[in-house]
Design a protein around this motif. Structure first.
Motif, mmCIF file in Angstrom:
data_model
loop_
_atom_site.group_PDB
_atom_site.id
_atom_site.type_symbol
_atom_site.label_atom_id
_atom_site.label_comp_id
_atom_site.label_asym_id
_atom_site.label_seq_id
_atom_site.Cartn_x
_atom_site.Cartn_y
_atom_site.Cartn_z
ATOM 1 N N TYR A 108 -68.261 55.739 -53.889
ATOM 2 C CA TYR A 108 -68.800 56.852 -53.998
ATOM 3 C C TYR A 108 -68.024 58.032 -53.664
ATOM 4 C CZ TYR A 108 -73.199 54.296 -53.086
ATOM 5 O OH TYR A 108 -74.046 53.236 -53.187
ATOM 6 N N LYS A 109 -67.591 58.678 -54.635
ATOM 7 C CA LYS A 109 -66.435 59.992 -54.727
ATOM 8 C C LYS A 109 -67.093 61.096 -54.266
ATOM 9 C CE LYS A 109 -63.074 57.693 -57.453
ATOM 10 N NZ LYS A 109 -63.386 56.700 -56.573
ATOM 11 N N ARG A 110 -66.710 61.648 -53.244
ATOM 12 C CA ARG A 110 -67.121 63.095 -52.829
ATOM 13 C C ARG A 110 -66.235 63.932 -52.317
ATOM 14 N NH1 ARG A 110 -72.107 61.925 -49.720
ATOM 15 N NH2 ARG A 110 -71.007 63.097 -48.056
ATOM 16 N N ASN A 111 -65.886 65.128 -52.818
ATOM 17 C CA ASN A 111 -64.997 65.978 -52.614
ATOM 18 C C ASN A 111 -65.408 67.432 -52.038
ATOM 19 O OD1 ASN A 111 -62.913 64.359 -54.414
ATOM 20 N ND2 ASN A 111 -61.873 65.963 -53.462
ATOM 21 N N THR A 112 -64.809 67.835 -51.072
ATOM 22 C CA THR A 112 -65.484 69.225 -50.680
ATOM 23 C C THR A 112 -64.128 70.016 -50.671
ATOM 24 O OG1 THR A 112 -66.995 68.217 -49.249
ATOM 25 C CG2 THR A 112 -66.405 70.593 -48.720
ATOM 26 N N ILE A 113 -64.002 70.891 -51.499
ATOM 27 C CA ILE A 113 -63.000 71.817 -51.590
ATOM 28 C C ILE A 113 -63.104 73.142 -50.908
ATOM 29 C CG2 ILE A 113 -61.333 72.874 -53.199
ATOM 30 C CD1 ILE A 113 -62.263 70.170 -54.941
ATOM 31 N N THR A 114 -62.590 73.771 -50.097
ATOM 32 C CA THR A 114 -62.708 75.100 -49.395
ATOM 33 C C THR A 114 -61.281 75.993 -49.764
ATOM 34 O OG1 THR A 114 -63.807 73.895 -47.789
ATOM 35 C CG2 THR A 114 -63.428 76.095 -47.510
ATOM 36 N N ASN A 115 -61.819 77.198 -50.343
ATOM 37 C CA ASN A 115 -60.881 78.222 -50.295
ATOM 38 C C ASN A 115 -61.082 79.325 -49.147
ATOM 39 O OD1 ASN A 115 -59.544 77.019 -52.596
ATOM 40 N ND2 ASN A 115 -61.106 77.671 -53.763
ATOM 41 N N ARG A 116 -60.407 79.602 -48.488
ATOM 42 C CA ARG A 116 -60.488 80.234 -47.438
ATOM 43 C C ARG A 116 -59.520 81.650 -47.296
ATOM 44 N NH1 ARG A 116 -63.115 78.926 -41.700
ATOM 45 N NH2 ARG A 116 -63.837 80.989 -41.228
ATOM 46 N N PHE A 117 -60.020 82.722 -47.287
ATOM 47 C CA PHE A 117 -59.317 83.739 -46.951
ATOM 48 C C PHE A 117 -59.517 84.434 -45.645
ATOM 49 C CE2 PHE A 117 -56.855 87.498 -48.018
ATOM 50 C CZ PHE A 117 -57.354 88.674 -47.318
ATOM 51 N N LEU A 118 -58.782 85.043 -44.607
ATOM 52 C CA LEU A 118 -58.888 85.622 -43.551
ATOM 53 C C LEU A 118 -58.111 86.802 -43.383
ATOM 54 C CD1 LEU A 118 -59.202 82.861 -40.668
ATOM 55 C CD2 LEU A 118 -60.823 84.369 -41.221
ATOM 56 N N GLY A 119 -58.414 87.944 -43.464
ATOM 57 C CA GLY A 119 -57.606 88.804 -43.643
ATOM 58 C C GLY A 119 -57.900 90.053 -42.633
ATOM 59 N N SER A 120 -57.131 90.688 -42.055
ATOM 60 C CA SER A 120 -57.397 91.974 -41.271
ATOM 61 C C SER A 120 -56.569 92.944 -41.418
ATOM 62 C CB SER A 120 -57.720 91.673 -39.777
ATOM 63 O OG SER A 120 -56.926 91.227 -39.196
ATOM 64 N N VAL A 121 -56.773 94.464 -41.299
ATOM 65 C CA VAL A 121 -55.816 95.488 -41.226
ATOM 66 C C VAL A 121 -56.107 96.203 -40.363
ATOM 67 C CG1 VAL A 121 -57.139 96.745 -43.115
ATOM 68 C CG2 VAL A 121 -54.921 96.961 -42.889
ATOM 69 N N PHE A 122 -55.321 96.644 -39.555
ATOM 70 C CA PHE A 122 -55.447 97.665 -38.341
ATOM 71 C C PHE A 122 -54.693 98.763 -38.176
ATOM 72 C CE2 PHE A 122 -52.283 95.702 -36.069
ATOM 73 C CZ PHE A 122 -52.294 94.331 -36.592
ATOM 74 N N ALA A 123 -55.033 99.813 -37.627
ATOM 75 C CA ALA A 123 -54.320 101.041 -37.458
ATOM 76 C C ALA A 123 -54.465 101.406 -36.043
ATOM 77 C CB ALA A 123 -54.554 102.000 -38.283
ATOM 78 N N GLU A 124 -53.554 101.962 -35.251
ATOM 79 C CA GLU A 124 -53.421 102.245 -33.817
ATOM 80 C C GLU A 124 -52.980 103.335 -33.957
ATOM 81 O OE1 GLU A 124 -53.141 99.218 -31.057
ATOM 82 O OE2 GLU A 124 -52.068 100.514 -29.591
ATOM 83 N N TYR A 125 -53.559 104.571 -33.194
ATOM 84 C CA TYR A 125 -53.000 105.913 -33.200
ATOM 85 C C TYR A 125 -53.081 106.464 -31.835
ATOM 86 C CZ TYR A 125 -52.772 110.758 -34.377
ATOM 87 O OH TYR A 125 -52.235 112.043 -34.417
ATOM 88 N N ASP A 126 -51.902 107.046 -31.341
ATOM 89 C CA ASP A 126 -52.022 107.619 -30.009
ATOM 90 C C ASP A 126 -52.596 109.101 -30.227
ATOM 91 O OD1 ASP A 126 -48.877 106.101 -28.641
ATOM 92 O OD2 ASP A 126 -51.130 105.379 -29.081
ATOM 93 N N ILE A 127 -53.587 109.213 -29.656
ATOM 94 C CA ILE A 127 -54.185 110.646 -29.674
ATOM 95 C C ILE A 127 -53.612 111.691 -29.014
ATOM 96 C CG2 ILE A 127 -56.224 111.904 -29.538
ATOM 97 C CD1 ILE A 127 -57.950 109.540 -30.194
ATOM 98 N N ILE A 128 -53.552 111.409 -27.590
ATOM 99 C CA ILE A 128 -52.873 112.049 -26.879
ATOM 100 C C ILE A 128 -52.099 111.152 -25.706
ATOM 101 C CG2 ILE A 128 -54.535 114.169 -26.561
ATOM 102 C CD1 ILE A 128 -55.526 113.194 -24.181
ATOM 103 N N ASP A 129 -51.413 111.432 -24.821
ATOM 104 C CA ASP A 129 -50.636 110.718 -24.188
ATOM 105 C C ASP A 129 -51.222 109.226 -23.669
ATOM 106 O OD1 ASP A 129 -49.183 110.836 -20.691
ATOM 107 O OD2 ASP A 129 -48.510 109.743 -22.708
ATOM 108 N N LYS A 130 -52.340 109.346 -23.071
ATOM 109 C CA LYS A 130 -53.117 107.947 -22.575
ATOM 110 C C LYS A 130 -54.141 107.532 -23.136
ATOM 111 C CE LYS A 130 -51.309 109.456 -18.141
ATOM 112 N NZ LYS A 130 -51.350 110.128 -17.044
ATOM 113 N N LEU A 131 -54.487 108.428 -24.391
ATOM 114 C CA LEU A 131 -55.623 107.874 -25.148
ATOM 115 C C LEU A 131 -55.256 107.370 -26.436
ATOM 116 C CD1 LEU A 131 -58.708 108.183 -25.008
ATOM 117 C CD2 LEU A 131 -58.444 110.552 -26.250
ATOM 118 N N LYS A 132 -55.614 106.036 -26.594
ATOM 119 C CA LYS A 132 -55.121 105.510 -27.980
ATOM 120 C C LYS A 132 -56.509 105.064 -28.752
ATOM 121 C CE LYS A 132 -52.180 102.403 -26.399
ATOM 122 N NZ LYS A 132 -50.800 101.777 -26.117
#
Lengths: 1037, 445
Positions: free
Chosen positions: A450-474
């Protein structure tokens, strides 16, 4: 005390030596170039040292006459100490800086708390952390399994030993009946799906897409347990959150390359001993004789068609079926190459890995190839950006598993030992031509064909940006994508029982499932301190998540050739369908973190979530929480109590919501369009709708304390909690005359309460030898406190008020009568018959342990390191359904005088069954199950001694297991450098080497019903966890 | 500051873009109830859906036939499924799952029919004429009556017109809305019969006289009327309706008994619920694949020599024991369910005639079926019931007609040796666990 002493020594040294003086000085820094004020630098084996000043600078005057090499050790609370060997000049200044690493689970370590970080010492909530190094290098495909026993309150049980199989992980108990009790997995801030998307019928175990994640990438795992901690993930945090942080680059300017490789073999940790052919025939003969038939009925005196064989025959076929389907040397290997480095502008972490695990059951295998790139870039002094990209491809080869007709392990349970694996012509023998009713398929054929194959292709990605608006506020914004494409391919040739039993020449299946989840997060944080003592951190997050799933599957049969299984070669398409579904969540979160002088802590948060699954007016839920902590040791009245380094009391309270595990359109009335008849398409009512369906809510109270003693030598954490889930999302029964059976409603309540205790102690901490012990133990009590429709029985389990989830529902077995050898059962309804009407709920024996945990000891001596970890669980019961199939003591089916024994029996039945009046045993007397007249005709069937749904098979599955035994050696750096490496460690590791349990089945941890929480605790053809031994090297370049 | 503004605006715009309609999702493989009645085409597919529900394993896909046959003297159960074992033992506790499946299966058809009966008048489609609407409603009512009749003869005290143990009569659908559930009590047996007769009379009037055997027709309505009147002991009406169907040229006994089951939709079938490889039935699953529902030895031994019907029990790939072969396709499982065949009408008329006093006429009808099977006809009308019971067993084994037939002629205790209260199934236990339940259990259970 110590500082005072050193200073005194210092002064006395200054007083009488000024010529030929050598001084050693430098800076001690910690994370991010932070100078460690008050860090201690001392000279080993001498009472000589200094503390660092406000700039992190130390200076030691070396006595005149001292020469050669000395070892300096820098220490600081919450950091791992560092020792450096230096050579003393005859006079002058020596500069030696130290850069200390944070102790991963100490008070200074940084913990991920959801949308941010906090120092462990500042936490007012219950969070357990597990170091990355405790989970990497574990020979498991699924990283959940590596967490077993490592975190208090977290129970991890594998459902099956199949590689890649899902693991049942519960944080502080099972909360939900229909909806999921699974915690939320967050990888680098991105919630992940952990569903089983394969449609292949695997029986009890499921695949879990967490196996797509490479454990080698993990830096640390923080598990959020109480409401205040998980409230930040409100919508999905009701069952706790497992936060995984992957490795990132470093700013040091250096690039480090590491290569890790291990290779080893696995074998079954336990195999149930079965009878051989001789014992089997003897059993059948005894059964016949006990019932009044002539002796040796099945070997010589009975009719021809009942002759199984002669037990004394030396050429009697004897097949060891477990031996035929299990491997004792299944290979496993893992190779991982990482590159880590960066500068102050760009940090990078790259990893490529390959993992390959053959299963201990033939016909199973799992391999995964993965790549990861984590980049952090500083664009300018206000803005930074980053990206995490992970891709993996995995291929799981499986057979049908537990609890299914053609499953390998299920057919092996009671397969006939007189049946050879192959016939003389080389074909697989057909179980229907032999003497056991049980096996529907030759187990070796089931594994091979009984041949059974499960093939999974997975992609996990994220892109992020951080900006200091004023001194203590991000401001931080991120966009993430979780995409997977899974393909199931299955082919059964014409020789497989599933094919010829259906009269077809081969069956094939092709299915695919495409999942796409995207997530956006936008957050504002404001962090400020005022009046020196007040520290404030404010957070506001808006996040949306959308998930869609598209599935197609095609089933075909009748191939002309067994070698090729492509669907277009099949003659008949018997099923073809496509399906799609989607859901979404939208949330707004706000949180305030405040502390006064690092002494009084307060955190409050409110979260508003909307889900597409609920009724039109009920989509939104509001989930508040707060927590407070008091660091007692900072109070003036605690100043004199020296042995306490740090004590903090904590309390938290909060509400979280749950909507996982229910149908995406649970509140809507739906008609299906798949109701065809006679070639025409039809529609038909399919689901009853409930416009009032809303969020399930969990309210949790947690009280705890963290304390460390004797300069952090010994630290403990204690928590006690109560978790009440109300408005349980439950499929409640509706009257059958409505044309429906259930509707999803919010009814019912479940309470989980428990305590958790863990400690860590550095027993011995000298230069040459260290010994550290960690220990954690948790108790949990689970109870359904309210259930509108009480007493719902689901096969051998029941949902009943006052009982825990997964409570067993079985006929009570009273034991074997020593005089007659017959079993007796409790006829609870008094109708004179023992049947399903006599099943009773069982309160004191439940699938949940009374307590569970782990204890680990680590030793290091010179370059050697030894790590021993035990995991234990006490009071958990398992319904050993497998044993029912293996201890029938001769019961047989009667086809008009042709008796077919149910199946083979365990060796225990050979040795311990009742044979003479006066025998006290738990195995009844052998019997075919019929009454005979003098001519050998069947005249009746008495109450059998063998019943399926009874508690004779309910066993205490408490266990203690030596989970990990690891011995390693780190080659001294001088040797390593000679060959061009910066570090080299070799090790040998054994996993699951030893288990102590009274459980008679294959593994006390097996659960054949996978993730169905109301039916956990059943073993029916389960496959236990393997015992693994392997060797590995960690090379740094 | 200028630069700051642009970046800030970009950030905010990301926020706005992402707040699209994540909370609005629609299913891709289902429709909402309103869409079921927005055109004639959708109504017709709803009617198709009713037949689909009849095919379910819970109903005519296997359960209703094999529950009855295992419970009686037709088949024995040799497997490990508790629900079938209990049927095989002749002791059905209310917790039995087979009984639950049949109850649920029939009510699903009834609910689907109620939806159509309630929804058709409001369909806004000019192409859907009033005459056509009448026919569709007639079809739905016929299927609703079939469901209620099946339930009554298995779960209600159908032999006693004064009994209060009838069925909960659902006349209006909930439209799949939980808020519309009405916790009904059981109606009396007489009320249930009246309701069934009402539906069947409307159906008989409205349905066309077609020869399409795969769907309900006027002839089926007449057959069900014959059966209902027989159960009500109204033998005149039963005989009248049975004669109407017997005289209908579309239906006649197939000269080869084997052919009824080996060919599709022969002249024998009044209503044959068809299956195909893409729309399977489970009849062969239990008897051949799983090998668990097996003919009783007493049944096999009882056949007279030369009885053609005996050949529908035989062996498959050389197994030492024989199995039922009426459902013989075990590779594509395209085995139909024979809900009504002309032979049964002869039995109805024979029974009606006997009770009306025409014993010779009764034996004649019985003989018509008997001679078709290749046997010599009965020569006299003595011991009518012994002959009737035997012929019924030999003719209809595997078709699920045994229990209610024996109960109807008050021979269940004698032939099966069961206690009186066990002549019908218990109401499934699940009904009594529901809050607000008004149903009462059948006496004895």
């Amino acid at each position: 005390m110590r500082i005072a002493y050193i200073t005194l020594t210092f002064c006395s040294l200054i007083s009488f030596n000024l010529l030929g003086q050598v001084t050693v000085s430098g800076y001690v820094s910690g994370e991010n170039q932070e100078m460690l004020i008050g860090a201690n630098v001392s000279v080993d084996n001498m009472s000589l040292g200094a503390a660092c000043d406000v700039e992190g600078y130390y200076k030691i005057n070396i006595p005149v006459g001292m020469e050669g090499a000395i070892t300096l050790t820098a220490t600081y609370i919450g950091y791992n100490s560092q020792s450096i060997l230096i050579n003393l000049p005859s006079s002058g200044m020596v500069n030696q800086d130290f850069s200390l690493e944070i102790d991963a689970i100490g008070m200074e370590s940084v913990v991920i708390v959801g949308y941010g970080t906090q120092k462990r010492g500042d936490l007012s909530t219950a969070i357990t952390s597990v170091k990355g190094e405790d989970v990497i290098d574990q020979p498991v495909a699924n990283l959940d399994l590596a967490l077993q026993g490592r975190a208090s309150g977290v129970s991890v049980a594998s459902s099956s030993g199949q590689p890649g199989a899902a693991v049942k992980i519960l944080i502080r108990g099972a909360t939900s009946i229909t909806a999921s009790s699974e915690p939320l997995y967050v990888v680098d801030g991105v919630p992940m799906t952990s569903d089983n998307n394969s449609i292949l019928e695997t029986g009890g175990y499921n695949f879990n897409s967490m196996s797509d994640i490479n454990p080698d990438d993990i830096e640390s795992i923080d598990i959020l347990k109480d409401a205040s901690a998980s409230a930040i993930y409100g919508a999905r945090g009701a069952n706790g959150v497992v936060q995984i942080t992957t490795k990132r680059g470093s700013e040091s300017g250096k690039t480090s390359i590491t290569l890790d490789r291990y290779t080893g073999t696995q074998s079954p940790s336990y195999i149930v001993p079965m009878m051989n052919s001789k014992q089997f025939i003897e059993l059948m003969n005894e059964a016949a004789e006990n019932d009044g038939l002539p002796a040796d009925y099945f070997s010589s005196s009975g009719p021809d068609w009942n002759r199984i064989g002669d037990p004394a025959d030396p050429s009697l076929v004897n097949t060891d079926w477990y031996g035929e389907v299990l491997r004792k040397d299944a290979p496993i290997e893992n190779t991982s190459l990482s590159v880590r480095g960066g500068s102050d502008k760009l940090k990078y972490f790259l990893n490529g890995s390959h993992f390959d695990q053959a299963g201990i059951q033939k016909g199973t295998n799992y391999n995964r190839l993965s790549f990861r790139t984590n980049l952090d870039a500083i664009i300018n002094n206000k803005m930074s950006m980053g990206t995490n990209v992970y891709i993996s491809k995995s291929d799981a080869l499986s057979t049908i598993g537990d609890n299914s007709y053609f499953g390998v392990m299920i057919n092996t349970l009671a397969a006939d030992p007189t049946m050879p694996v192959f016939e003389e012509d080389g074909s697989y023998s057909n179980p229907f031509h032999y003497y056991s009713w049980w096996a529907l398929e030759n187990p070796a054929a089931a594994a091979d064909l009984y041949k059974r194959n499960t093939i999974t292709n997975r992609f996990l990605g994220s892109v992020f940006a951080e900006y200091d608006i004023i001194d203590k506020l991000k401001f931080k914004s991120s966009y993430s994508l979780d995409y997977s494409y899974l393909k199931d391919v299955m082919h059964y040739p014409s020789t497989a029982a599933e094919s010829w039993q259906s009269g077809v020449t081969g069956k094939g299946l092709f299915a695919n499932s495409e999942n796409l989840t995207w997530l956006t997060e936008n957050m504002l944080t404001y962090e400020t301190n005022f009046h020196q003592k007040h520290h404030l951190n404010l957070l506001l997050v808006y996040t949306t998540q959308n998930a869609s799933n598209d599935v197609a599957n095609i089933l075909a049969q009748n191939y002309s050739n067994d070698n090729l299984g492509a669907l277009d070669l099949a003659a008949d398409i018997v099923d073809a369908s496509t399906m799609g579904t989607s859901w979404g969540i939208e949330s707004l979160v706000s949180r305030v973190n405040y502390n006064l002088d690092y002494k009084y802590y307060f955190t409050g948060s409110i979260r508003r979530d909307g889900s597409s699954r609920f009724g039109a007016d009920r989509k939104y839920g509001i989930f508040p929480s707060f927590s407070a902590a008091w660091r007692i040791t900072k109070e003036p009245f605690m100043n004199d109590i020296d042995f306490l380094s740090d004590v903090k009391l904590r309390y938290s309270y909060g509400k979280t919501g749950n909507q996982d595990g229910i149908n995406n359109f649970a509140s809507r009335a739906l008609w299906t369009v798949a109701a065809a008849y006679n070639g025409s398409a039809g529609i038909s009512p399919n689901r009853m709708g409930n416009a009032e369906l809303e969020w399930e809510t969990t309210t949790q109270n947690n009280f705890g304390f963290d304390a460390s003693f004797l300069d952090n030598r010994f630290s403990v954490t204690f928590d006690t909690y109560q978790k009440l889930t109300t408005g349980l999302l439950l499929d409640s029964n509706v009257p059958g005359f409505t044309g429906f059976t259930t509707v999803t409603r919010n009814i019912g309540e479940v309470m989980n309460s428990g305590t958790e205790f863990s400690f860590r102690s550095f027993n011995i901490d000298t230069e040459d030898f260290t010994w550290t012990t960690t220990f954690n133990v948790s108790t949990i009590k689970n109870e359904i406190t309210k259930l509108e429709q009480d007493d719902q029985d689901i096969a051998t389990n029941i949902l009943k008020e006052g009982y825990p989830l997964g409570a067993f529902y079985l006929i009570h077995w009273e034991g074997v009568d020593p005089e007659t050898g017959n079993s007796s059962y409790t006829d609870i309804n008094g109708d004179g018959v023992i049947n399903s009407g006599d099943m009773q709920p069982i309160k004191d024996k439940t699938p949940w342990p009374d307590y569970f945990g782990g204890v680990g000891n680590s030793f290091s001596w010179k370059g050697f390191d030894l790590n021993i970890f035990f995991q234990f669980s006490k009071g958990n019961y398992v319904f050993n359904h497998s044993r029912y199939a293996q201890e029938q003591v001769g019961w047989s089916f009667n086809y008009g005088g042709f008796f077919i024994p149910y199946g083979n029996n365990t060796e225990r039945v050979a040795n311990e069954r009742w044979q003479n009046p006066g025998d006290v045993t738990d195995i009844p007397r052998a019997s075919l199950g019929y009454e005979f007249d003098d001519e050998g005709n069947v005249i009746g069937a008495p109450q059998p001694n063998w019943m399926e749904d009874c508690d004779q098979w309910l066993e205490d599955a408490s266990y203690i297991r030596l989970k990990t035994f690891e011995l390693g050696y780190r080659v001294p750096s001088s040797y390593a450098e000679r060959y061009g490496f910066s570090s080299l460690r070799i090790y040998v590791l054994g996993q699951n080497l030893w288990t102590k349990t009274d459980y008679l089945g294959i593994d006390p941890e097996v659960s054949s019903n996978g993730e169905i929480i109301t039916r956990v605790g059943e073993d029916y053809g389960g496959l236990g966890q393997p015992k693994t031994v392997y060797f590995g090297i960690n090379v740094g370049i | 500051m200028k630069v700051f503004n642009i970046r800030f605006i970009l950030a905010i715009s990301v926020l706005i873009i992402s707040s699209c309609s994540v909370l609005e999702h629609d299913p891709q493989d289902s429709i909402v109830p309103d869409q079921a009645f927005n055109s004639e085409a959708s109504v017709r597919s709803a009617v198709i859906g009713l037949y689909h529900q009849l095919q379910s394993d819970d109903y005519y896909g296997a359960s209703i036939q094999y529950a009855s046959d295992n419970y009686t003297d037709i088949t024995a159960y040799a497997g490990f499924n508790i629900e079938y074992q209990e049927a095989g033992d002749g002791i059905l506790p209310p917790t039995n799952l087979l009984v639950e499946k049949i109850w649920l299966g029939a009510y699903r058809v009834i609910n689907g029919a109620n939806e159509i009966i309630g929804g058709v008048p409001g369909v806004a489609d000019n192409g859907f004429t009033d005459e056509e609407r009448i026919i569709v409603i007639a079809e739905a009512k016929c299927l609703r009556a079939l469901g209620y009749l099946d339930l009554l003869v298995h779960f209600g005290e159908h032999w006693d017109l004064s009994s209060i143990y009838g069925l909960p009569l659902v006349t209006q659908s909930t439209n799949s809305d939980y808020a519309n559930i009405d916790m009904l009590a059981r109606s009396s047996v007489q009320e249930t019969y009246n309701f069934i007769l009402n539906d069947l009379e409307t159906a008989e009037e409205g349905l066309p006289d077609s020869d399409n055997r795969a769907v309900v027709t006027k002839a089926l309505a007449q057959s069900l009327l014959a059966k209902t009147y027989l159960h009500m002991n109204d033998y005149i009406s039963a005989e009248t309706y049975a004669t109407q169907v017997i005289n209908n040229v579309n239906y006649s006994l197939n000269s080869s008994f084997l052919d009824i089951f080996q060919s599709e939709l022969t002249s024998e079938s009044v209503f044959e619920l068809v299956s195909s490889s893409l729309d399977i039935s489970n009849l062969a699953l239990w008897t051949i694949i799983r090998d668990e529902v097996l003919p009783e030895e007493t049944l096999i031994a009882s056949f007279a020599d030369g009885d053609q019907r005996r050949s529908l029990i035989g062996s498959v790939d050389g197994k030492p024991y024989e199995r039922l072969l009426k459902a013989e396709d075990f590779s594509t499982h395209a085995n139909p369910a024979y809900i009504m065949r002309i032979a049964e009408l002869y039995f109805f008329r024979a029974e009606a005639k006997h009770f009306s006093g025409d014993t010779d006429g009764a034996i004649d009808d019985l003989n018509t079926v008997r001679t078709r099977a290749g046997l010599e006809p009965y020569t006299d009308s003595n011991n009518f019931f012994e002959k009737y019971i035997n012929e019924n067993m030999w003719e209809f084994f595997g078709e699920g007609k045994r229990l209610y037939t024996l109960t109807r002629i008050d021979k269940a205790g004698e032939v099966l040796g069961i206690e009186d209260f066990r002549r019908i199934y218990p109401i499934p236990d699940r009904e009594f666990t529901i809050e607000g339940n008004q149903l009462v259990q059948n006496p004895g259970y």
